[in-house]
Write a protein that holds these residues in place. Structure first.
Motif, PDB file in Angstrom:
ATOM      1  N   TYR A  66      11.438   9.739   3.209  1.00  0.00           N
ATOM      2  CA  TYR A  66      13.037  10.207   2.673  1.00  0.00           C
ATOM      3  C   TYR A  66      12.769  10.917   1.459  1.00  0.00           C
ATOM      4  CZ  TYR A  66      17.674   8.957   1.091  1.00  0.00           C
ATOM      5  OH  TYR A  66      18.914   9.098   0.845  1.00  0.00           O
ATOM      6  N   THR A  67      11.766  10.699   0.604  1.00  0.00           N
ATOM      7  CA  THR A  67      11.746  11.124  -0.615  1.00  0.00           C
ATOM      8  C   THR A  67      10.707  12.441  -0.769  1.00  0.00           C
ATOM      9  OG1 THR A  67       9.843   9.631  -1.254  1.00  0.00           O
ATOM     10  CG2 THR A  67      12.033   8.994  -1.834  1.00  0.00           C
ATOM     11  N   LEU A 124       0.816  -1.298  -0.055  1.00  0.00           N
ATOM     12  CA  LEU A 124      -0.044   0.032  -0.047  1.00  0.00           C
ATOM     13  C   LEU A 124       1.052   1.146   0.034  1.00  0.00           C
ATOM     14  CD1 LEU A 124      -2.808   1.470   0.562  1.00  0.00           C
ATOM     15  CD2 LEU A 124      -2.405   1.061   2.837  1.00  0.00           C
ATOM     16  N   MET A 125       1.781   1.255   0.997  1.00  0.00           N
ATOM     17  CA  MET A 125       2.533   2.196   0.868  1.00  0.00           C
ATOM     18  C   MET A 125       3.389   2.835  -0.224  1.00  0.00           C
ATOM     19  SD  MET A 125       1.336   3.787   3.575  1.00  0.00           S
ATOM     20  CE  MET A 125       0.458   3.449   5.210  1.00  0.00           C
ATOM     21  N   THR A 126       4.273   1.466  -0.742  1.00  0.00           N
ATOM     22  CA  THR A 126       5.130   1.712  -1.797  1.00  0.00           C
ATOM     23  C   THR A 126       4.571   2.209  -3.047  1.00  0.00           C
ATOM     24  OG1 THR A 126       5.162  -0.706  -1.950  1.00  0.00           O
ATOM     25  CG2 THR A 126       6.982   0.572  -0.753  1.00  0.00           C
ATOM     26  N   ILE A 130       2.643   6.075  -7.257  1.00  0.00           N
ATOM     27  CA  ILE A 130       1.653   7.330  -7.724  1.00  0.00           C
ATOM     28  C   ILE A 130       1.877   8.765  -7.368  1.00  0.00           C
ATOM     29  CG2 ILE A 130      -0.797   7.948  -7.560  1.00  0.00           C
ATOM     30  CD1 ILE A 130      -1.474   4.920  -7.098  1.00  0.00           C
ATOM     31  N   ALA A 131       2.536   8.870  -6.152  1.00  0.00           N
ATOM     32  CA  ALA A 131       2.769  10.354  -5.808  1.00  0.00           C
ATOM     33  C   ALA A 131       3.908  10.760  -6.608  1.00  0.00           C
ATOM     34  CB  ALA A 131       2.849  10.348  -4.399  1.00  0.00           C
ATOM     35  N   SER A 132       4.847  10.031  -6.839  1.00  0.00           N
ATOM     36  CA  SER A 132       6.209  10.094  -7.546  1.00  0.00           C
ATOM     37  C   SER A 132       5.823  10.698  -8.958  1.00  0.00           C
ATOM     38  CB  SER A 132       6.927   9.149  -7.681  1.00  0.00           C
ATOM     39  OG  SER A 132       6.521   8.230  -8.512  1.00  0.00           O
ATOM     40  N   ASN A 159      10.688  15.341   7.248  1.00  0.00           N
ATOM     41  CA  ASN A 159       9.825  15.557   6.296  1.00  0.00           C
ATOM     42  C   ASN A 159       8.408  15.213   6.907  1.00  0.00           C
ATOM     43  OD1 ASN A 159      11.808  16.733   4.584  1.00  0.00           O
ATOM     44  ND2 ASN A 159      12.058  14.224   3.881  1.00  0.00           N
ATOM     45  N   MET A 160       8.110  14.585   7.662  1.00  0.00           N
ATOM     46  CA  MET A 160       6.882  14.164   8.160  1.00  0.00           C
ATOM     47  C   MET A 160       6.256  15.238   9.025  1.00  0.00           C
ATOM     48  SD  MET A 160       4.592  11.511   7.838  1.00  0.00           S
ATOM     49  CE  MET A 160       5.369  10.142   7.368  1.00  0.00           C
TER      50      MET A 160
END
Length: 314
Positions: A93-94, A56-58, A63-65, A130-131
């Motif tokens: 991280y990204t 789910l997260m990857t 999609i976000a990338s 970043n969170m």
């Protein structure tokens, strides 16, 4: 009582789906996380990944990338716990624009028991660069929190509860600025910083203190990261006594965030209320609230202790 914050989240993303262009993803819990509402209205922007939280997260990161905002939803124990590495390396991280919407946070989710009662998610998420970490307290604030998260460019962790939440705010728009706490009640003798379900309990505790002739400020510290340092220091200096209240491990959450601010700028006595570094247990919500010392009376007693410590005559 209003809706639970998880129910309010489901309604919020459904209503915002016309206004903003984002995808919603889930891991076979869409009826519990309430994302099914979005999926039924916007099937072309909804993906159920099945019982596969790491995927789910990857996938959300993928999609976000491509430039698309994503809300990725599951229970807090699976989001912050099972998929931590994927959140860390693929999302935080990204710096990708993924909003992790985690429901069923804390011990006050009832009979799910210690394996599913997530008491460490805020601690884990706020340590990630970043969170942004947000925990709204009721139906109205959840609507505002979700839209505020949409406007944040980058990863956000949103924490929601299971059961109906007492109304803290009147219906309508709730002033919500990421990184700025909301003063619910003002006071001079002690300040209570609270999140989630503990905000309504803090208000009740303030009423109990008022009956003793003591004035308590209550602040909804909905954003745990970035924490509102200016507000913490303002009320620490003003009252000399600070109490934090959260349905989370006493280590690493709101209490720790406030303690870090006060350690560098000592202005007040600090008392932290939360789950005392122990795993959850199965039980009715009310029984769990009493067992773990999360009631308004427990907050009241912490406040009395803090006031007494700063001023032995009170």
């Amino acid at each position: 009582m209003s809706l639970s914050t998880r129910e309010a989240y489901g309604i919020a993303i459904e209503s915002l789906g016309d206004k903003y262009d984002f995808w919603v993803m889930d891991a076979d819990l869409s009826k519990a996380t309430m994302t099914h509402l979005f999926g039924e209205k916007f099937p072309d922007r909804f993906v159920n990944m099945g019982i596969s939280e790491s995927d789910l997260m990857t996938t959300a990161a993928g999609i976000a990338s491509c430039g698309q905002m994503v809300f990725a939803s599951t229970f807090a124990i699976f989001a912050a716990g099972r998929a931590f590495e994927q959140i860390r390396n693929s999302i935080a991280y990204t710096g990708l624009n993924v909003k992790i919407a985690a429901t069923h946070g804390g011990v006050l989710i009832g009979e799910d028991g210690g394996s599913h009662q997530c008491i460490e998610d805020i601690s884990l998420m706020r340590t990630l660069p970043n969170m942004t970490v947000i925990a709204p307290c009721d139906e109205a604030s959840t609507f505002s929190a979700v839209e505020a998260a949409v406007k944040v460019s980058g990863p956000v962790y949103l924490r929601f509860g299971r059961f109906p939440a007492e109304n803290v705010y009147t219906e309508g728009h709730v002033p919500f600025v990421v990184g700025k706490g909301n003063v619910i009640e003002d006071g001079d003798d002690v300040v209570i910083f609270a999140i989630g379900d503990m905000v309504s309990n803090a208000i009740k505790a303030a009423g109990m203190l008022a009956a003793d002739g003591l004035s308590a400020a209550v602040i909804d510290m909905h954003t745990i990261k970035p924490i509102d340092k200016e507000l913490i220091l303002e009320y620490a200096f003003k009252t000399g006594a600070v109490v934090t209240a959260e349905d989370h491990n006493i280590i690493g959450g709101l209490g720790s965030a406030v303690a870090e601010v006060l350690a560098e700028n000592p202005h007040a006595v600090l008392r932290r209320l939360g789950v005392k570094d122990t795993f959850g247990r199965s039980g009715k919500r009310k029984d769990l609230e009493e067992y773990f010392g999360l009631t308004s009376k427990d907050i009241y007693e912490k406040c009395r202790d803090a006031i007494a410590s700063k001023n032995p005559n009170k």
